[in-house]
Enzyme design. Structure first.
Site, PDB file in Angstrom:
ATOM      1  N   HIS A  34      46.757  29.219  37.217  1.00  0.00           N
ATOM      2  CA  HIS A  34      45.575  29.712  36.495  1.00  0.00           C
ATOM      3  C   HIS A  34      45.293  31.162  36.871  1.00  0.00           C
ATOM      4  O   HIS A  34      45.814  31.669  37.867  1.00  0.00           O
ATOM      5  CB  HIS A  34      44.352  28.845  36.827  1.00  0.00           C
ATOM      6  CG  HIS A  34      43.904  28.985  38.246  1.00  0.00           C
ATOM      7  ND1 HIS A  34      44.523  28.326  39.293  1.00  0.00           N
ATOM      8  CD2 HIS A  34      42.911  29.721  38.810  1.00  0.00           C
ATOM      9  CE1 HIS A  34      43.928  28.653  40.425  1.00  0.00           C
ATOM     10  NE2 HIS A  34      42.947  29.500  40.170  1.00  0.00           N
TER      11      HIS A  34
ATOM     12  N   HIS B  61      45.491  37.501  38.665  1.00  0.00           N
ATOM     13  CA  HIS B  61      46.798  37.043  39.118  1.00  0.00           C
ATOM     14  C   HIS B  61      46.903  35.523  39.022  1.00  0.00           C
ATOM     15  O   HIS B  61      45.908  34.834  38.865  1.00  0.00           O
ATOM     16  CB  HIS B  61      47.023  37.465  40.575  1.00  0.00           C
ATOM     17  CG  HIS B  61      46.033  36.840  41.506  1.00  0.00           C
ATOM     18  ND1 HIS B  61      44.739  37.315  41.639  1.00  0.00           N
ATOM     19  CD2 HIS B  61      46.118  35.754  42.324  1.00  0.00           C
ATOM     20  CE1 HIS B  61      44.084  36.554  42.497  1.00  0.00           C
ATOM     21  NE2 HIS B  61      44.892  35.599  42.922  1.00  0.00           N
TER      22      HIS B  61
END
Length: 172
Positions: A115, A34
């Site tokens: 990220h 995620h």
């Protein structure tokens, strides 16, 4: 209860990321790959109803987000996290900003660096070795994400979706 807000990328990217997370991320079994939009925060059952209502409005007033991944990077020497760097763009930064207003107005602990974690909690030597080999990956990926998720943490530490919010006026 602890809550958080995240974007989940496509299955293609999740499969790639999980091929590394299985070996290099102790949180592999706790949450799918995620992009964290809002780190863990505490909220009561009453508070979360208000927060969810605000998130619905935020979602309607936000655009679907183009995710562009072009390289592997690391937060070293601050900590030994290896990740796929998600290029920041206006829609992503705007959504992140909106998720830190209203009932969720607490300032983030860290600067927002979008990220997807590949590995974490590695020793210095392991981090260096793994980063060196993973950096050779030619990662070129773009996709549009049209939703974000309010997650809550279970007693065993794993995270599950509380509610999903579709981005944009067309997705009401």
């Amino acid at each position: 209860m602890k809550y958080g807000i995240a974007l989940f990328p496509s299955k293609k990217i999740q499969d790639l990321v999980n091929s590394y997370r299985k070996r290099y991320d102790p949180n592999y079994a706790l949450i799918p790959p995620h992009v964290t939009l809002k780190t863990a925060f505490d909220a009561s059952a009453d508070d979360i109803v208000t927060i969810a209502n605000e998130l619905r409005i935020t979602a309607q007033d936000s655009n679907p987000i183009k995710i562009s991944i072009k390289k592997v990077s690391s937060f070293s020497p601050v900590n030994n996290v290896i990740y796929l760097k998600v290029e920041p763009n206006d829609d992503l930064l705007d959504l992140h900003s909106k998720l830190h207003k209203g009932s969720l107005r607490l300032e983030p602990e860290y600067s927002f660096v979008p990220h997807i974690t590949l590995g974490q909690k590695l020793s210095d030597d392991e981090h260096s070795d793994v980063l060196g080999s993973i950096k050779m990956l030619d990662v070129q990926h773009e996709e549009v994400v049209d939703r974000f998720h309010l997650l809550y943490q279970l007693e065993n530490g794993s995270w599950t979706v509380y509610e999903t919010f579709l981005l944009g006026k067309d997705n009401e």
